[in-house]
Design a protein around this motif. Structure first.
Motif, mmCIF file in Angstrom:
data_model
loop_
_atom_site.group_PDB
_atom_site.id
_atom_site.type_symbol
_atom_site.label_atom_id
_atom_site.label_comp_id
_atom_site.label_asym_id
_atom_site.label_seq_id
_atom_site.Cartn_x
_atom_site.Cartn_y
_atom_site.Cartn_z
ATOM 1 N N ASP A 219 0.824 -1.212 0.000
ATOM 2 C CA ASP A 219 0.000 0.000 0.000
ATOM 3 C C ASP A 219 0.860 1.265 0.000
ATOM 4 N N TYR A 220 2.121 1.127 0.382
ATOM 5 C CA TYR A 220 3.005 2.298 0.485
ATOM 6 C C TYR A 220 3.411 2.858 -0.871
ATOM 7 N N VAL A 221 2.961 2.252 -1.973
ATOM 8 C CA VAL A 221 3.223 2.855 -3.283
ATOM 9 C C VAL A 221 2.334 4.083 -3.488
ATOM 10 N N PHE A 222 1.319 4.258 -2.626
ATOM 11 C CA PHE A 222 0.407 5.402 -2.738
ATOM 12 C C PHE A 222 0.743 6.476 -1.704
ATOM 13 N N ASP A 223 0.241 7.697 -1.952
ATOM 14 C CA ASP A 223 0.562 8.818 -1.063
ATOM 15 C C ASP A 223 -0.385 8.942 0.125
ATOM 16 N N GLY A 224 -1.468 8.147 0.130
ATOM 17 C CA GLY A 224 -2.366 8.162 1.282
ATOM 18 C C GLY A 224 -3.307 9.346 1.334
ATOM 19 N N GLN A 225 -3.470 10.029 0.215
ATOM 20 C CA GLN A 225 -4.380 11.179 0.190
ATOM 21 C C GLN A 225 -5.836 10.706 0.090
ATOM 22 N N GLY A 226 -6.753 11.492 0.640
ATOM 23 C CA GLY A 226 -8.181 11.179 0.557
ATOM 24 C C GLY A 226 -8.591 10.087 1.528
ATOM 25 N N ASP A 227 -9.846 9.632 1.373
ATOM 26 C CA ASP A 227 -10.317 8.563 2.254
ATOM 27 C C ASP A 227 -11.035 7.454 1.484
ATOM 28 N N GLU A 228 -10.883 7.449 0.156
ATOM 29 C CA GLU A 228 -11.453 6.385 -0.661
ATOM 30 C C GLU A 228 -10.408 5.296 -0.907
ATOM 31 N N PRO A 229 -10.841 4.051 -1.067
ATOM 32 C CA PRO A 229 -9.881 2.982 -1.377
ATOM 33 C C PRO A 229 -9.194 3.219 -2.722
#
Length: 282
Positions: free
Chosen positions: A102-112
């Protein structure tokens, strides 16, 4: 089917090997003692000598904070090492399954996050895992990439074991409450891996246990199931200074799994209950 599993001494690799053993599938589980993943000659020679039809690549440099310090080593393991494995798989015309994060993403927002969303890592570990994905995709057609998150299992250290230890040592525990994801039981994930490598449904997937929670909510569930009375205090990521930044949103969409008729993993609470029962019966 003849399977080679790298990272066999890690949480997930251990359970994948255990699954193959239970099912009487011809396999070998390898780790650092068998060959140096950062050494191209050693890596390729070992794999080509064993001649697997499937390679499940679980081995990785996973110390997220130390990766910010040991960047060269992290790159050699997660990017170069993955390329060596992929190139060996290509030479053998073998299938390869690569474990990503999951760490390939920046974690922005709250949608999957969907598999089609553009990665944007915010720490070096995530960057190298994304580059590892690209090496696999560039080298092979017969590949599976599984992005997963928050793994816990029987072998090795993890959040669940840490909470249980702290619950015995302290009256109060501070746990981050603004990072959300899906705890994933390695036993459940290893079952999916086995089902996946039997197919030719190649591509990129997200695979976690069902359900989302924060680390704080997960900790509460751990102590509830374990019947341990401890005061858990929710805190923000800003209260924990770490070398590497963590994504606040690690929710992953499993739509592609469903579309390809793979069975969804248990809810994380179910996985946790089974895991804690196994721990308590040891």
């Amino acid at each position: 089917m003849k399977v080679l599993v790298t990272g066999a001494d890690g949480q997930l690799g251990y359970d994948v090997v255990k699954k193959l053993k239970k099912l009487n599938i011809e396999h070998i589980g390898v780790d650092k003692e068998d060959f140096d993943l950062t050494n191209e000659k050693e890596t390729k020679e070992f794999i080509l000598d064993y001649q697997p039809g499937v390679i499940v690549h679980c081995a990785a440099y996973t110390d997220v904070d130390q990766a910010e310090v040991e960047k060269e080593l992290c790159y050699k393991v997660n990017v170069d090492g993955t390329r060596y494995v992929a190139e060996a798989a290509k030479e053998l015309d073998a299938k390869m399954l690569y474990i990503s994060t999951d760490y390939v993403f920046d974690g922005q927002g709250d949608e999957p996050f969907e598999v089609t969303d553009q990665p944007n890592p915010i720490n070096y570990y995530g960057e190298t895992k994304f580059q590892g994905e690209q090496k696999v995709q560039k080298s092979l057609d017969k590949y599976f990439i599984i992005r997963t998150s928050w793994v816990f299992g029987e072998h090795g250290d993890n959040f669940v074991k840490t909470m249980l230890r702290l619950g015995k040592e302290r009256d109060e525990i501070l746990v981050i409450a603004d990072q959300y994801g899906s705890p994933t039981y390695t036993e459940d994930l290893s079952e999916l891996i086995f089902e996946m490598i039997k197919t030719e449904k190649y591509g990129l997937y997200h695979a976690t246990n069902e359900g989302f929670c924060s680390w704080y909510e997960f900790a509460k569930e751990i102590f509830k199931v374990s019947d341990i009375d401890v005061n858990i205090k929710p805190v923000s990521s800003d209260d924990f200074q770490t070398k590497a930044e963590r994504p606040k949103n690690s929710r992953l969409s499993k739509e592609k799994l469903i579309k390809n008729n793979f069975k969804k993993l248990n809810h994380y609470r179910k996985g946790l209950e089974i895991f804690l029962f196994l721990l308590s019966s040891k």
